[in-house]
Design a protein around this motif. Structure first.
Motif, PDB file in Angstrom:
ATOM      1  N   UNK A 259       0.858  -1.206   0.122  1.00  0.00           N
ATOM      2  CA  UNK A 259       0.043  -0.013   0.221  1.00  0.00           C
ATOM      3  C   UNK A 259       0.862   1.200  -0.005  1.00  0.00           C
ATOM      4  N   UNK A 260       0.057   2.273  -0.460  1.00  0.00           N
ATOM      5  CA  UNK A 260       0.908   3.501  -0.688  1.00  0.00           C
ATOM      6  C   UNK A 260      -0.030   4.443   0.149  1.00  0.00           C
ATOM      7  N   UNK A 261       0.228   5.403   1.175  1.00  0.00           N
ATOM      8  CA  UNK A 261      -0.478   6.554   1.779  1.00  0.00           C
ATOM      9  C   UNK A 261      -0.198   7.818   1.234  1.00  0.00           C
ATOM     10  N   UNK A 304      -7.885  12.689   2.697  1.00  0.00           N
ATOM     11  CA  UNK A 304      -8.373  13.446   1.541  1.00  0.00           C
ATOM     12  C   UNK A 304      -7.733  14.694   0.888  1.00  0.00           C
ATOM     13  N   UNK A 305      -6.219  14.442   0.778  1.00  0.00           N
ATOM     14  CA  UNK A 305      -5.562  15.552   0.352  1.00  0.00           C
ATOM     15  C   UNK A 305      -5.833  15.607  -1.356  1.00  0.00           C
ATOM     16  N   UNK A 306      -5.930  14.629  -1.985  1.00  0.00           N
ATOM     17  CA  UNK A 306      -6.423  14.731  -3.314  1.00  0.00           C
ATOM     18  C   UNK A 306      -7.647  14.691  -3.748  1.00  0.00           C
ATOM     19  N   UNK A 349       8.267   4.135   2.205  1.00  0.00           N
ATOM     20  CA  UNK A 349       9.324   4.741   1.111  1.00  0.00           C
ATOM     21  C   UNK A 349       8.317   5.787   0.354  1.00  0.00           C
ATOM     22  N   UNK A 350       8.877   7.141   0.709  1.00  0.00           N
ATOM     23  CA  UNK A 350       8.283   8.337   0.065  1.00  0.00           C
ATOM     24  C   UNK A 350       8.780   8.507  -1.348  1.00  0.00           C
ATOM     25  N   UNK A 351       7.715   8.702  -2.301  1.00  0.00           N
ATOM     26  CA  UNK A 351       8.140   9.143  -3.572  1.00  0.00           C
ATOM     27  C   UNK A 351       6.941  10.294  -3.905  1.00  0.00           C
ATOM     28  N   UNK A 352       7.226  11.132  -4.858  1.00  0.00           N
ATOM     29  CA  UNK A 352       6.291  12.271  -5.179  1.00  0.00           C
ATOM     30  C   UNK A 352       5.255  11.833  -6.192  1.00  0.00           C
ATOM     31  N   UNK A 353       4.179  12.450  -6.145  1.00  0.00           N
ATOM     32  CA  UNK A 353       3.055  11.938  -7.318  1.00  0.00           C
ATOM     33  C   UNK A 353       3.658  12.209  -8.734  1.00  0.00           C
ATOM     34  N   UNK A 354       4.728  12.589  -8.935  1.00  0.00           N
ATOM     35  CA  UNK A 354       5.287  12.648 -10.442  1.00  0.00           C
ATOM     36  C   UNK A 354       5.969  11.241 -10.668  1.00  0.00           C
TER      37      UNK A 354
END
Length: 822
Positions: A259-261, A304-306, A349-354
Motif C-alpha cells: 500500500x501507499x498512503x 483527503x489530500x487529493x 518509502x516516500x515518492x512524489x506523485x510525479x
C-alpha cells in the motif's frame, strides 16, 4: 405417408435455415411456400393446416415487436437480470481491456476462415533481419551457458555490456527515444533465438521488453517521464524490473496488500505531495541488478489530500533503486537457472506523485494498465522461449538419434524412439506456429487477451513435453551436467516458464474459457451490457436484439453440431486445398460444438460456472486446440503450402483434434446437469467419439524428417542458433548430420566385411588398417570412418569432474577455515 410430409418439410427447412443462419422472415417465407407446395401436391390437408398453424404460432409473436417486446422480451429481461452475476470493477476492466481477433470466429460456430487467411503473413523488416543476423548471432556466439549457470551464476561482464551497447533492452522502445523500435514479431524472433542457446540470456533480454517500466511508460507515461526514462532504458543506463508478485497475493494485483498512503514529504529538497509506500515483493526478475523499479500497490488517501475518494485503487509507480528505504534483498535461485531474480522490500518509502506512471491522472488505474499490457507481454516472452528451446531440441535430437547407435542400428530406427521423435517434431512445429501467431497478433496492433493465455499455457506445457522426450532419447547424455550438456538446464528450467506470469494450472481452469466465454462470444457481452443500460426503452430494445440473435445462434449451433456429427464433417464449404480442406471442416464441427456447450453451460449454470473449474478447463482446452489448429493452418498457408511439411501439419492437426474430443468427452460425461450432458452427447457425438491420436505410420514420417536433411527440417530450425561453435555443442551435433549419413554406407560395408573375416584386431584404428589392407575400404573411406568416429564421440561424450570442483564455494571456504584453525 402424406400426413408426415408437411411436418417433415417444416423441420427440414427449419434445419436448413438454422444451419445457414438465415433470418427469421426468410425462414417463415420459405416454410410457408413449401407448405403451400405440399397442399398443391396432394399432402394431407389437415396435416398441412396443422403445420401452418404451428408456423404462425412461432412466427407471429416473434415477428411483431408489439407482441414480442412486452410479452416475451420483458419477462426474459427480468429473469436475466436476476441470474446475471454481478461484474466487479476488476472483472469489467479485464473484459474491456483486450481485443478479439480470430478467436472470436472460433467461438461463433461458423468461422469465417477468410478472416484468418487474409491476415498478412508475418515478416520482418530488413533492419530487424539484420539485427537477428548480426548482433543477435554475435550474442549467441558469445554465450557459454555452462559458464553462466554453473561457474558465474550470472552473465559475464562483457555479455552484459554487449546487451546494453546493442540496445537489446530497448527493442520495443521507439526510435525517437533511442530504442530499436522493433515490432512484436522481431521481439519474438530475438527471444526465440537467444532461448535456443541460453534461457538465462533470453529471460534477461525478454523481461525489459515485456511487462515492465518501458512498455508501461510507452502507453501511459507523461511526456516528462518518457523523455527522461525511455532513452536511459533503451541504452542500458537503467536496468528495469517490475515488482508485482508478493508472498500473500501472488501475481493477483487486485489482492495485493502492498500500500501507499498519500501524504506530504521531502523529495529533492522540496516538500511535495506524494505517497509513502510499504511493500513486500518476491520472485522479481532482474531485481538484484535493477536500477529502476516498477511498483504495483494499492493507493489510499485517508486525509483527503487529493479529493473525497479514500481508496484510490491499484496504482503503478517508478522507484529509483537508491530511493531511501528501498531494500533489494539477496537473490532467489530458480532451479539451477540463475537469472537475476530476487525480493524487494520497503517500509514508508516516500515518492512524489510525479513518480506515478502517467502521473496523478493515472492514480488508481493500475489494474487497467496491467491488464492491457500483460496480454502483450504474455504473448511474446514465454511462448518465444518455449519455441526457441523446442525447435533446437527437435533438430538436435533428430541428429543425435541418427548418430547414436545401439545393437548396430541408429536409435532413431527403434519404434519406441520414433514415437518420442514424432511427438518432438509435431509439438515443436505446433509451438513455433502458436508463438508466431500470438506475436503477429500484437504486431497487427491487437491486445490478444485470450490468445495470449492460450499461447503462454500451451507453448510452455508442450515445451516441457518436448524437453522430456528429448531427455528420454538422449539418456545419459541428457542427465550428466557439464559444458557438453545442452538439455539438462532446459529440463531444470521448464517448470519456471510454467509457473511465472500466472501458473498454468490456474490459467487453464480459470482464464482461458473464463475470459473467452464472455469476450469472444458474439452475444453474451452485448446482452450483459444491454441489461445494465439505464434508459428503459433503450435497455429493452438492445436486449431484445441481442437476445434473439443469441437464441438463433444457439439453435444454429445445435443443428450444425448434429449435422457435422452425423456426416463426420465430410461436407460443407471450406477453404484450403485438397489436402487441408478436411481439416478446416473438422474445425467447423468442433467450433459449433464448443459454441453449443458454452451456451448451454452459461444458461444452466450462470454465475456458478466460474466455480466449475474442471468444466471450464475442459471447454478452455477445446477453444485452445481450435486456436492452435488455426495457427497451424495459417502457418502452412503463409509458407506456400509446402508438401514436405505435410507430415508435421497432419500430426499436429490430428493431435489437436484428438485432444478436442477428449476434452469434450470429459466435459459432457461430467456435466453438472446429467440429462443435459446426455442430450449434448447425442447432438455432438451421435455415433460416439471417432478421433484418434496420430498413427504409427504418420509418426514414422514425422520422426524421419528430423533424422535427415530436408527442407521441412530446415524450416523447423529457422530462427534458432545452430552455428557449430565451441560453446554450442548442440550446433556441432546438428552440423554432423550430413556427413554421418554419407558415411553410413561405408560403415555398413566395413562392419559387414569385418564380421565375416578372421581379423583379430580389437582396436578401431587397427581394424581400419586391416580393412584398407584387405581392400574392404579405400584410404579416403578410412578417413571418412575416422571422421565419423570423431563426430560420434563428440555427440555421445559427457563431462566428468573432480569432487572438489563440484563443491560450493561456501563449503570450500568452511573447510579452509577449519584447516586454518587446526
Amino acid at each position: 405417408m402424406s400426413i408426415v410430409v408437411p411436418f417433415l418439410v417444416f423441420l427440414l427447412i427449419g434445419a436448413f435455415a438454422a444451419y445457414h443462419r438465415l433470418r427469421l422472415p426468410v425462414w417463415v417465407a420459405l416454410t410457408a411456400v413449401a407448405l403451400v407446395g405440399c397442399w398443391l401436391l396432394g399432402a394431407n390437408p389437415v396435416a398441412t393446416v396443422v403445420a401452418g398453424v404451428l408456423l404462425a404460432l412461432v412466427a407471429v409473436p416473434l415477428l411483431l415487436p408489439q407482441i414480442r417486446l412486452p410479452f416475451i422480451t420483458a419477462p426474459l429481461l427480468g429473469f436475466y437480470s436476476k441470474i446475471l452475476p454481478p461484474l466487479s470493477e476488476t472483472e469489467r476492466v479485464a473484459l474491456e481491456a483486450g481485443t478479439v481477433g480470430f478467436e472470436g470466429e472460433l467461438f461463433s460456430g461458423k468461422p469465417e476462415w477468410q478472416v484468418l487467411l487474409d491476415q498478412p503473413a508475418p515478416t520482418l523488416t530488413a533492419e530487424e533481419q539484420a539485427f537477428l543476423d548480426g548482433p543477435c548471432e554475435e550474442l549467441c556466439a558469445m554465450t557459454n551457458d555452462w559458464d553462466i549457470t554453473h561457474v558465474r551464476a550470472d552473465l559475464p561482464p562483457e555479455v552484459w555490456q554487449f546487451i546494453k551497447d546493442n540496445r537489446f533492452f530497448g527493442m520495443i522502445v521507439p526510435k525517437e527515444y533511442g530504442g530499436l523500435g522493433f515490432t512484436a514479431l522481431a521481439n519474438h524472433k530475438v527471444i526465440q533465438k537467444l532461448a535456443s542457446i541460453s534461457s538465462v540470456v533470453s529471460s534477461t533480454v525478454g523481461v525489459p521488453n515485456s511487462l515492465g517500466p518501458a512498455e508501461l511508460l510507452m502507453h501511459y507515461g507523461t511526456d516528462e517521464q518518457k523523455d527522461h526514462y525511455l532513452p536511459r532504458l533503451a541504452d542500458g543506463r537503467e536496468v528495469p524490473c517490475f515488482a508485482l508478485t508478493g508472498p500473500w497475493a501472488g501475481s493477483d494485483a487486485t489482492s495485493i496488500p502492498d500500500f501507499g498512503i498519500v501524504c506530504m514529504g521531502d523529495w529533492n529538497g522540496a516538500n511535495v505531495v506524494g505517497v509513502k509506500l510499504t511493500f513486500d515483493k518476491r520472485y522479481i526478475t532482474l531485481a538484484p541488478v535493477a536500477t529502476l523499479i516498477g511498483m504495483a500497490f494499492r493507493m489510499y488517501d485517508p486525509d483527503g489530500i487529493l479529493g473525497e475518494q479514500r481508496d484510490i485503487g491499484i496504482s503503478l509507480a517508478l522507484l529509483p533503486r537508491d530511493t531511501a528505504g528501498v531494500d533489494i534483498g539477496r537473490r532467489h535461485f530458480p532451479l539451477n537457472s540463475p537469472f537475476q531474480n530476487g525480493p524487494i522490500h520497503g517500509r514508508e518509502v516516500f515518492i512524489p506523485l510525479s513518480q506515478l506512471i502517467g502521473g496523478e491522472a493515472y492514480a488508481g488505474k493500475g489494474w487497467q494498465m496491467l491488464v492491457e499490457c500483460l496480454s502483450i507481454g504474455r504473448s511474446i516472452t514465454l511462448p518465444s522461449t518455449a519455441s526457441g528451446g523446442s525447435k533446437l531440441a527437435a533438430v538436435v535430437t533428430g541428429a543425435y538419434a541418427r548418430i547414436r547407435k545401439q545393437f548396430g542400428l541408429s536409435i532413431g530406427r527403434f519404434e519406441g524412439v520414433q514415437e518420442a521423435l514424432a511427438r518432438i517434431a509435431g509439438n515443436a512445429y505446433t509451438i513455433s506456429a502458436l508463438a508466431e501467431a500470438s506475436a503477429a497478433a500484437v504486431t497487427r496492433g491487437e491486445l490478444p487477451a485470450v490468445p495470449s493465455t492460450i499461447s503462454k499455457y500451451h507453448c510452455t506445457e508442450l515445451g516441457r513435453q518436448v524437453c522430456q522426450d528429448a531427455m528420454d532419447i538422449h539418456g545419459g547424455k541428457g542427465i550428466i551436467l557439464g559444458p557438453k550438456n545442452y538439455l539438462g538446464r532446459a529440463w531444470q528450467a521448464s517448470p519456471i516458464a510454467i509457473t511465472v506470469e500466472g501458473a498454468n494450472i490456474m490459467t487453464r481452469s480459470l482464464m482461458i474459457f473464463g475470459q473467452g466465454a464472455i469476450l469472444c462470444h458474439p452475444w453474451v457481452l452485448k446482452e450483459m451490457k444491454a441489461a445494465t443500460l439505464e434508459d428503459e426503452e433503450q435497455r429493452l430494445g438492445e436486449f431484445d436484439r441481442n437476445l434473439f440473435g443469441h437464441i438463433g445462434f444457439a439453435i444454429s449451433n445445435a443443428v450444425r453440431a448434429l449435422w457435422f456429427g452425423l456426416t463426420a464433417a465430410r461436407f460443407g464449404t471450406a477453404p484450403g486445398d485438397s489436402y487441408t480442406r478436411r481439416y478446416y471442416r473438422k474445425l467447423n464441427r468442433y467450433s459449433a460444438a464448443l459454441a453449443l456447450c458454452a451456451d448451454t453451460s452459461m444458461l444452466l449454470l450462470g454465475g456458478k460456472l466460474k466455480f466449475k473449474e474442471s468444466l471450464s478447463g475442459r471447454l478452455g482446452d477445446v477453444l485452445s486446440q481450435l486456436y492452435i489448429a488455426s495457427a497451424l493452418l495459417k502457418r502452412y498457408e503463409d509458407q506456400g503450402r509446402p508438401e514436405a511439411d505435410q507430415p508435421l501439419l497432419a500430426w499436429s492437426i490430428l493431435n489437436a483434434v484428438h485432444k478436442i474430443e477428449v476434452a469434450l468427452s470429459g466435459a459432457l460425461r461430467n456435466f453438472p446437469v446429467r440429462p443435459v450432458g446426455w442430450l449434448l452427447w447425442a447432438l455432438i457425438f451421435p455415433f460416439g467419439r471417432r478421433a484418434t491420436p496420430p498413427g504409427d505410420r504418420l509418426g514414422h514420417r514425422a520422426a524421419s524428417l528430423l533424422m535427415s536433411p530436408n527442407e521441412a527440417r530446415d524450416r523447423l530450425a529457422e530462427g534458432v542458433f545452430t552455428t557449430p561453435t565451441a560453446n554450442n555443442p548442440a550446433g556441432r551435433i546438428n552440423s554432423y548430420l550430413q556427413a554421418v549419413i554419407l558415411a553410413e554406407p561405408v560403415e555398413r560395408k566395413f562392419l559387414k566385411a569385418l564380421k565375416g573375416s578372421h581379423i583379430e584386431a580389437l582396436a578401431f584404428t587397427e581394424q581400419l588398417d586391416e580393412g584398407v589392407r584387405e581392400g574392404w575400404i579405400s584410404t579416403d573411406e578410412r578417413k571418412q570412418l575416422e571422421t565419423l568416429r570423431e563426430m560420434t564421440v563428440d555427440a555421445i561424450s559427457v563431462d566428468d569432474f573432480d569432487t572438489e570442483e563440484l563443491r560450493s564455494a561456501g563449503y570450500r571456504s568452511e573447510q579452509e577455515d577449519s584447516r586454518a584453525v587446526a
